[in-house]
Design an enzyme around this catalytic site. Structure first.
Site, short mmCIF file in Angstrom:
data_model
loop_
_atom_site.label_atom_id
_atom_site.label_comp_id
_atom_site.label_asym_id
_atom_site.label_seq_id
_atom_site.Cartn_x
_atom_site.Cartn_y
_atom_site.Cartn_z
N ASP A 109 0.97 -1.12 -0.14
CA ASP A 109 -0.04 0.06 -0.08
C ASP A 109 0.84 1.18 0.05
O ASP A 109 1.36 1.51 -1.15
CB ASP A 109 -0.84 -0.18 1.23
CG ASP A 109 -1.93 0.97 1.39
OD1 ASP A 109 -2.30 1.42 0.07
OD2 ASP A 109 -2.56 1.25 2.50
N LEU A 114 6.89 -3.05 3.83
CA LEU A 114 7.93 -3.72 3.09
C LEU A 114 9.38 -3.14 3.22
O LEU A 114 10.36 -3.72 3.45
CB LEU A 114 7.51 -3.73 1.69
CG LEU A 114 7.80 -4.99 0.73
CD1 LEU A 114 7.56 -6.15 1.63
CD2 LEU A 114 7.39 -5.14 -0.68
N ASP A 165 -8.10 -8.31 5.49
CA ASP A 165 -9.04 -8.08 6.20
C ASP A 165 -9.56 -6.68 6.21
O ASP A 165 -8.83 -5.77 5.91
CB ASP A 165 -8.81 -8.43 7.72
CG ASP A 165 -7.79 -7.62 8.11
OD1 ASP A 165 -6.79 -7.25 7.70
OD2 ASP A 165 -8.14 -7.09 9.43
P1 IMP Z 1 1.77 -0.33 3.84
O1 IMP Z 1 2.82 -0.48 4.98
O2 IMP Z 1 1.00 0.83 3.85
O3 IMP Z 1 2.19 -0.80 2.48
O4 IMP Z 1 0.60 -1.25 4.17
C1 IMP Z 1 0.57 -2.70 4.01
C2 IMP Z 1 -0.39 -3.21 4.89
O5 IMP Z 1 -1.44 -2.52 5.14
C3 IMP Z 1 -0.67 -4.65 4.53
O6 IMP Z 1 0.39 -5.67 4.85
C4 IMP Z 1 -1.98 -5.15 4.78
O7 IMP Z 1 -2.09 -5.78 6.15
C5 IMP Z 1 -2.72 -3.58 5.05
N1 IMP Z 1 -3.32 -3.05 3.92
C6 IMP Z 1 -3.30 -2.06 3.04
N2 IMP Z 1 -4.34 -2.00 2.12
C7 IMP Z 1 -5.35 -2.99 2.39
C8 IMP Z 1 -6.47 -3.53 2.06
O8 IMP Z 1 -6.78 -2.69 0.86
N3 IMP Z 1 -6.95 -4.31 2.41
C9 IMP Z 1 -6.50 -4.87 3.61
N4 IMP Z 1 -5.30 -4.83 4.27
C10 IMP Z 1 -4.75 -3.69 3.63
#
Ligand code: IMP
Ligand code: MG
Length: 186
Positions: A109, A114, A165
């Site tokens: 996202d 990551l 989720d």
């Molecule tokens: P980031 O650190 O913003 O890249 O977030 C990644 C984490 O956010 C993922 O591992 C998911 O657990 C959660 N996440 C982000 N977008 C979604 C979505 O659309 N549905 C469910 N979980 C999400």
């Protein structure tokens, strides 16, 4: 056949067959790339909880020997937003030093999760470090992180199912569905 959607789910973005075909394709590619590596040395690290179904399917489609481990990070609360802060809740059981590590994540996202994982594992000096990510939302990326094996790029909608989720619900839907905006825009 039409599927009966839960009330909070707007529409099916990726159906079961589409997901399974893509997971099989990724597994074929990964199996080719990691061929010849000893079982002890190839480690899939699933990021809990969101990746548990993706990891289970991917792992069973691989034709190369490997081990499975997990790591748990703090995720979003019961709402669809991020602070960029990532917290380690449970570390891997296996020592990753000098192993070939493939991080298996549900979705990229903003990219903070990551990025955190890359830094964490790189410091432990694995033999190699790559990522398999089922979904990516390019419109939401805030930090640049590379993905080695990507399932699908998707639009900026909140998705659930196949492990993903909303407030710990909908993880076991066999498809990936878009949540109705009114459910998360509160
Ligand atoms: P980031 O650190 O913003 O890249 O977030 C990644 C984490 O956010 C993922 O591992 C998911 O657990 C959660 N996440 C982000 N977008 C979604 C979505 O659309 N549905 C469910 N979980 C999400
Ligand atoms: Mg996650």
């Amino acid at each position: 056949m039409t599927v009966q959607l839960p009330d909070s789910v707007d529409y099916v973005l990726l159906d079961e067959g589409t997901i399974q075909n893509r997971v099989q394709e990724l597994a074929t590619q990964i199996s080719r790339d990691y061929e010849g590596i000893h079982n002890e040395d190839f480690l899939l690290v699933g990021v809990l909880k969101g990746s548990f179904i993706f990891l289970a399917d991917l792992s069973r489609c691989l034709t190369v020997p490997h081990r499975v481990d997990f790591i748990a990070l703090s995720s979003y609360q019961d709402k669809a937003e991020t602070t960029g802060a990532v917290r380690l809740i449970m570390d891997t059981r296996e020592d990753v030093t000098e192993r070939h590590v493939l991080i298996v994540e549900d979705i990229l996202d903003t990219g903070y999760t990551l990025q955190y994982l890359y830094r964490l594992f790189e410091a432990r000096q694995p033999a190699s470090l790559r990522t398999a990510v089922l979904l990516s939302k390019p419109d939401r990326h805030e930090v640049a992180v590379s993905i080695d094996y990507l399932g699908f790029s998707i639009p900026d909608v909140w998705v659930v199912g196949y492990g993903l989720d909303f407030a710990d619900r909908f993880r076991t839907l066999p498809y990936i569905g878009a949540l109705k905006p009114r459910v998360y825009e509160k």
